[in-house]
Design an enzyme around this catalytic site. Structure first.
Site, mmCIF file in Angstrom:
data_model
loop_
_atom_site.group_PDB
_atom_site.id
_atom_site.type_symbol
_atom_site.label_atom_id
_atom_site.label_comp_id
_atom_site.label_asym_id
_atom_site.label_seq_id
_atom_site.Cartn_x
_atom_site.Cartn_y
_atom_site.Cartn_z
ATOM 1 N N ARG A 123 50.157 46.395 47.537
ATOM 2 C CA ARG A 123 49.348 45.284 47.023
ATOM 3 C C ARG A 123 49.283 44.260 48.151
ATOM 4 N NH1 ARG A 123 48.168 43.469 41.751
ATOM 5 N NH2 ARG A 123 48.084 41.216 41.462
ATOM 6 N N HIS A 179 40.276 47.121 43.784
ATOM 7 C CA HIS A 179 41.412 47.207 42.857
ATOM 8 C C HIS A 179 41.208 48.445 41.972
ATOM 9 C CE1 HIS A 179 44.907 46.124 40.797
ATOM 10 N NE2 HIS A 179 44.537 44.995 40.202
ATOM 11 N N GLN A 198 43.048 49.105 38.544
ATOM 12 C CA GLN A 198 42.607 48.274 37.428
ATOM 13 C C GLN A 198 41.367 48.863 36.786
ATOM 14 O OE1 GLN A 198 43.859 45.296 35.926
ATOM 15 N NE2 GLN A 198 42.306 45.967 34.472
ATOM 16 N N ASP A 242 36.750 37.784 34.969
ATOM 17 C CA ASP A 242 37.979 37.863 35.753
ATOM 18 C C ASP A 242 38.328 36.477 36.260
ATOM 19 O OD1 ASP A 242 40.105 38.808 37.169
ATOM 20 O OD2 ASP A 242 38.954 40.078 38.521
ATOM 21 N N CYS A 274 41.206 41.468 33.154
ATOM 22 C CA CYS A 274 42.320 42.159 33.808
ATOM 23 C C CYS A 274 43.625 41.374 33.761
ATOM 24 C CB CYS A 274 41.956 42.510 35.249
ATOM 25 S SG CYS A 274 41.768 41.061 36.320
ATOM 26 N N ARG A 311 47.194 50.085 32.064
ATOM 27 C CA ARG A 311 47.519 50.080 33.483
ATOM 28 C C ARG A 311 48.675 51.053 33.753
ATOM 29 N NH1 ARG A 311 46.548 45.665 36.627
ATOM 30 N NH2 ARG A 311 47.512 46.957 38.232
#
Length: 344
Positions: free
Chosen positions: A141, A168, A171, A253, A293, A320
């Protein structure tokens, strides 16, 4: 079967933030028996075909059913070690990866910027080679997608994008898995890479962003190419209400990603009118659902929508875990799903 999906979104795939809309999700295509995913990197979903993405969703549903519903113990990753590099703080990515990998019998190793400094006290090339000798895969990450690209080039093990400034993918898989469960007689998912994968599912995308916060031109160009190849449409607008009109799924988001804190005041001004409210939802289809998310801020979506029966944010968060488990299993083993193939 044809579903009309529209998604409002704004996050990393765009240069500075965005709002998406996705429409027309076709179900009914069958999956191949076994996709050749073992040993590959997962840096962005643009590198995977629609069938390969569907296979990972099928595997996610399989693991969720066998482990959560049937209570089976599946030590599919026993003896495997995962390196977890986190330059950014995390709740869902860390928990889903760490608990999921351990649940499958593997050993996750969590590394922060206090433990490892990518390209600072050791070159990315050297880091990649050391990690390749001690772990079976790495989930990173990071701030820069270019760091992931170098790690993938130099490593001899799978490198997985846990979030970067551009993509991402894990996700998005969770979003698709979530949508699949709620809207179809199968499973569901969402995220940044949606522009890189939606067309492969027969989706039309309508994205609403403030002026100056449009998607990265390179990503837009590639998404337009995918849309042309798959007979779908990609539309960009500056009107969030127009983007939401007639949609089955509304997604938004965070307006301010990690590393953008100094732009807070400027971004708040730019995104005025982009909060998802019941006014937004009234323009959507009668069967609309909402995704985010997380973590969520009230200025992005109000409580009435966020905690409504139409909101799927918490099942989305749980997914997830199942999707990242499926990614690890597909990249590291030869396991094939036992659950009947879902109809996409």
């Amino acid at each position: 079967m044809l579903f009309n999906l529209r998604i409002l979104l704004n996050n990393a795939a765009f240069r500075n933030g965005h709002n998406f809309v996705v429409r027309n999700f076709r179900c009914g295509q069958s999956l191949q028996n076994k996709e050749q995913l073992k040993g590959r990197d997962l840096l962005t979903l643009k590198n995977f075909t629609g069938e390969e993405i569907k296979y990972m969703l099928w595997l996610s549903a399989d693991l969720k059913f066998r482990i959560k519903q049937k209570g089976e113990y599946l030590p599919l990753l026993q003896g495997k070690t995962l390196g977890m590099i986190f330059e950014k703080r995390s709740t869902r990515t860390r928990l889903s990866t760490e608990t999921g990998f351990a649940l499958l019998g593997g050993h996750p190793c969590f590394l922060t910027t206090q433990d490892i400094h990518l390209g600072v006290n050791e070159s990315l090339m050297d880091t990649a080679r050391v990690l390749s000798s001690m772990t079976d895969a790495v989930l990173a990450r990071v701030y820069k997608q270019s760091d992931l690209d170098i790690l993938a080039k130099e490593a001899s093990i799978p490198i997985i994008n846990g979030l970067s400034d551009l993509y991402h993918p894990i996700q998005i898989l969770a979003d698709y898995l979530t949508l699949q469960v709620g809207l179809f007689p199968c499973t569901r998912v969402k995220s940044t890479n949606i522009m890189m994968s939606a067309a492969k599912f027969g989706m039309h995308i309508q994205a609403a962003t403030p002026k100056g916060y449009e998607p990265d031109p390179n990503i837009t160009k590639l998404a337009e190419q995918y849309a042309k190849e798959n007979g779908t449409k990609l539309s960009l607008t500056n009107d969030p209400l127009e983007a939401a009109r007639g949609g089955n799924v509304l997604i938004t988001d965070t307006w301010i990603s990690m590393g953008q804190e100094e732009e807070k005041k400027k971004r708040f001004q730019a995104f005025q009118g982009y909060q998802v409210t019941m006014k937004t939802a009234k323009l959507a289809a009668s069967d609309w659902t909402f995704l985010h998310c997380l973590p969520r801020k009230p200025e992005e979506v109000d409580d009435e929508v966020f905690y409504s029966p139409q909101s799927l944010v918490f099942p989305e968060a749980e997914n997830r875990k199942w999707t990242i488990m499926a990614v690890m299993v597909s990249l590291l083993t030869d396991y094939s799903p036992q659950l009947q193939k879902p109809k996409f």
